[in-house]
Design an enzyme around this catalytic site. Structure first.
Site, short mmCIF file in Angstrom:
data_model
loop_
_atom_site.label_atom_id
_atom_site.label_comp_id
_atom_site.label_asym_id
_atom_site.label_seq_id
_atom_site.Cartn_x
_atom_site.Cartn_y
_atom_site.Cartn_z
N GLU A 95 -5.03 -42.51 24.11
CA GLU A 95 -5.13 -41.94 25.45
C GLU A 95 -6.01 -42.77 26.39
OE1 GLU A 95 -4.75 -37.22 24.35
OE2 GLU A 95 -6.73 -38.12 24.41
N ARG A 133 -20.41 -42.82 40.28
CA ARG A 133 -20.80 -43.35 38.98
C ARG A 133 -22.19 -44.02 38.97
NH1 ARG A 133 -18.48 -46.49 36.06
NH2 ARG A 133 -18.47 -45.30 34.12
N CYS A 182 -27.41 -38.57 52.90
CA CYS A 182 -28.85 -38.27 52.96
C CYS A 182 -29.38 -38.14 51.54
CB CYS A 182 -29.09 -36.98 53.71
SG CYS A 182 -28.38 -37.00 55.33
N TYR A 196 -12.11 -43.07 37.69
CA TYR A 196 -13.18 -42.09 37.90
C TYR A 196 -13.96 -42.31 39.20
CZ TYR A 196 -12.03 -41.38 33.02
OH TYR A 196 -11.34 -41.15 31.87
#
Ligand code: LLP
Length: 737
Positions: free
Chosen positions: A293, A333, A363, A392
């Site tokens: 996968e 990330r 901010c 992602y």
């Protein structure tokens, strides 16, 4: 520092500018707006070819299940289809997107450590290829659902193999205390699992699934996981006297974000997996299907992000910041895992390199694209690139700080395809309740010319007017029901016009359910005989104003001869309407007609839209005496928003002045004989800007409720005036579309 991506993607530098093939990066940024995700489709396809070539059927079937959580877009699914790949999913939302993309459910694997019953039901109903049960508990649900639906399903059980992968701890999934799967050591549990499957012929228990984590760069982790799983399967077969035919080894294959990163060699890894399975089969196992996968390793390094640079700033402490127009909202990330990306200034590729932090506009001090990097000197208007953002990044992007999610384009040779559109600013507000939703009360709007608008727009060739305009307006309003009229200012074939308008409302119940509508007529100049009114009655019309402002066969309107009232024919018509139980609306009649009517009929009388002569001598407003006479027959007075009724003096057409009318009318009529007939005209091209400016269309109707609250009326009183007075009397006349 060289970037790996520059070597693998078809990127090159011409005249100091970075290109992907023939496309200048800064031009792509300008054209599609930044931040922008760009896929190099050639590179992506090369990755897919690699999997196809080295993970292909031989003695055992080998299937790649793309982990769609890494990046999902129907455009990508189409490409995966060409490669006959499967995809994974983890939620109802995923399943819905898959359905939307028309991807074949038999090629879908459903995962998740907490699947809701509706998700399991949906997946089983759609016939997903594999359901990966996360626990014995979940299998019990699957057992019940398959029996209830009488549908069969292929099931794998997720195993926590205990193999600790070398990666960020947030991405490890097979530690002893992980939330995923059932432990590889609990053979009692596995026996129970198998026993349940044996008793249900709808469950095809095919085997096991293991996924040890993500972004793993050590090939040894996968080698260990496959060995552990195959040993486990041998033990299961031996202890339970069954054969296991499927092993899904999950994904997690790392890519090279920076030059120094190690990267899993896909060819080597899949070849090892296949030969190891064969080796175990030779020793007595029965594996027929191997699945893997990969997510990141397919899309991760095929894509990069373009940002527009907004200039630089030097802190007092000496740090130089380069501002990008994105960051943690399009790539979380770095903030979440401390992930590092290489950055280039695509507009100044040969420039001098200086030590900077590239940061985003949020901010948050953690809104960092990359800290401490030597970047080519950058200035406002340059375009920056971060590589390897295909996995992602879009998938975990957010609307934090009002950011709108970026577009994703796929570039292949001479073609650019927009696979994901950039969100619009409107999208940001789409889930919010409007102020109308929040108000406790709804208004039954006793006067609205929707039928007239539908007929005239249709004649102008406008399509879907009801759906595109009225439905949207009303859904975003405090209006919960209405009397919709066909207005007659001039001569036309009224019956035909009404038929056309009703035809436009064919889908009313589907588009605007739970919204009662009464059909009405504003003026009967185009009704020549009482029998024609009967025809309209048979079509569903239950209300009529006998005139608009004109004088006609039946009566006299507000802007016509004040000495003339109802005619003899008109009186007959009134009695006929009364007998039929129709609503008799005296709005638009002149004063004489008004009183003539009250001498003849005593019930079902309303004055659907007007204000008070006490404040404005407009011919359409009522005197105090008229209001009192209306109250005597238990009639309803509909307060309207027509601007010119508020004051003769344009400057006084204010909300405060309007409130005086409202207060006055309520004082005379009492809360039991008031209603609202807004008469919004925003959609009628003949009368633009004709309503009180503060409540200029239906979406501002909440302000009327606020106004009544401010004036001190209680909930019951507001409810009566806004809805109940009218609906309790006339709810039985609601049209069935
Ligand atoms: N199979 C299962 C059951 C998974 O949970 C995952 C990823 C994969 C396959 C695909 O893993 P890949 O080949 O893409 O590494 N948000 C993190 C990654 C989380 C991965 C979740 N599961 C990141 O940004 O790195």
């Amino acid at each position: 520092m060289k970037t790996n991506s520059l070597q693998t993607l078809k990127m090159n530098v011409v005249d100091n500018e970075l290109y992907l093939g023939k496309y200048k990066i800064s031009d792509l940024g300008k054209e599609y707006n930044t931040p922008l995700y760009v896929f190099d489709e050639n590179h992506l396809r090369a990755k897919l070819d690699l999997y196809k070539e080295h993970f292909k059927d031989n003695d055992v079937s080998c299937r790649v299940v793309y982990a769609s959580k890494a990046f999902f877009a129907p455009y990508l699914l189409d490409i995966l289809n060409e490669y006959n790949m499967m995809i994974d999913s983890v939620s109802m939302g995923d399943l819905m997107m898959i359905e939307h993309a028309h991807f074949d459910f038999s090629k879908v694997v459903l995962h998740g450590n907490y699947k809701k019953e509706e998700e399991l039901e949906f997946a089983i109903n759609k016939g997903v290829g594999y359901l990966v049960a996360d626990s014995l508990e979940e299998l019990k649900n699957i057992d019940l659902i398959t029996r209830k639906l009488n549908k069969d399903i292929h099931v794998l059980l997720r195993i926590n193999s205990g193999v600790e992968a070398h990666t960020h701890e947030y991405m490890q999934t097979a530690k002893l205390n992980s939330k995923f799967g059932e432990s590889i050591y609990d053979f009692d549990l596995h026996k129970k699992f198998i026993d349940i499957c044996k008793k249900n012929s709808l469950i095809h228990f095919d085997g096991y699934h293991s996924h040890i984590g993500s972004s793993i760069s050590e090939a040894s982790s996968f080698s260990e996981a496959s060995k552990v799983m195959l040993d486990f399967i041998g033990e299961i077969e031996k202890r339970n006297g069954i054969t296991i035919n499927t092993l899904n080894l999950g994904g997690g294959f790392g890519i090279k974000y920076l030059d120094d990163d190690k990267m899993i060699d896909i060819k080597e890894m899949v070849t090892n997996i296949v030969s190891r399975v064969k080796e175990y089969n030779d020793k007595g196992l029965h594996i027929k299907n191997i699945l893997i996968e990969p997510g990141r390793s397919i899309v991760g390094d095929s894509s990069f992000t373009i940002y527009r640079c907004g200039g630089t700033k030097k802190s007092y402490g000496g740090k130089t910041y380069v501002f990008a127009d994105g960051g943690m909202t399009d790539n979380i990330r770095p903030a979440l895992y401390g992930a590092k990306y290489h950055v280039d200034n695509a507009s100044n590729m040969n420039g001098n390199k200086v030590l900077v932090d590239v940061v985003g506009p949020c901010c948050e001090s953690g809104d960092v694209v990359r800290s401490d990097i030597y970047l080519q000197e950058a200035k406002d208007g340059d375009y920056l690139v971060t590589y390897c953002t295909g996995a992602y990044c879009y998938a975990m992007s957010s609307n934090y700080n009002g950011a709108i999610r970026s577009a994703t384009i796929f570039v292949r040779d001479d073609e650019v395809k927009v696979a994901v559109n950039r969100e619009s600013y409107n999208d940001l507000s789409k889930s919010f309740s409007t102020l109308n939703d929040i108000r406790k009360h709804k208004v039954f709007d006793c006067h609205c010319d929707v039928l007239y608008d539908l007929w005239t727009r249709k004649a102008q060739g406008v399509k879907n007017r009801f759906k595109d305009y009225h439905v949207n307006q009303l859904r975003n309003s405090s209006i919960g029901g209405a009397l919709w009229t066909m207005y007659s200012e001039f001569d036309f074939n009224l019956i035909e016009a009404c038929k056309i308008a009703l035809e436009e409302l064919k889908e009313k119940e589907k588009l605007l359910p739970n919204f009662p509508v009464i059909l009405g007529l504003e003026g009967l100049r185009n009704v020549h005989e009482i029998s024609e009114l009967d025809t309209l009655y048979d079509m569903g019309f239950r209300h009529a104003m006998v005139t608009w402002n004109e004088e006609n066969k039946w009566a006299t309107g507000a802007k016509s001869n004040p000495e003339r009232g109802f005619t003899e024919d008109g009186i007959k018509l009134l009695k006929h309407m009364e007998e039929k139980g129709m609503i008799i609306d005296l709005a638009h009649t002149n004063e004489k007609s008004f009183y003539d009517a009250l001498k003849v009929v005593k019930k079902n009388i309303i004055y659907s839209h007007g204000l008070c002569k006490a404040f404005c001598l407009h011919p359409r407003n009522l005197t105090d005496a008229q209001l009192k006479a209306l109250k005597e027959v238990d009639g309803l007075f509909g307060i309207t928003l027509a601007n010119s009724f508020i004051s003769e003096n344009e400057e006084n057409r204010t909300f405060d002045m309007f409130k005086k009318h409202v207060k006055h009318a309520i004082d005379i009529m009492g809360v039991d004989n008031i209603c609202f007939g807004f008469d919004f005209m925003d959609y009628l091209s003949e009368f633009p800007n004709s309503n009180l400016i503060d409540v200029s269309d239906a979406t501002f109707s909440y302000r009327i409720i606020d106004m009544l609250e401010e004036m001190g009326y209680n909930n019951e009183e507001i409810d009566k005036m806004c809805y109940k007075n009218f609906f309790d009397r006339y709810g039985h006349l609601v049209h069935k579309f």
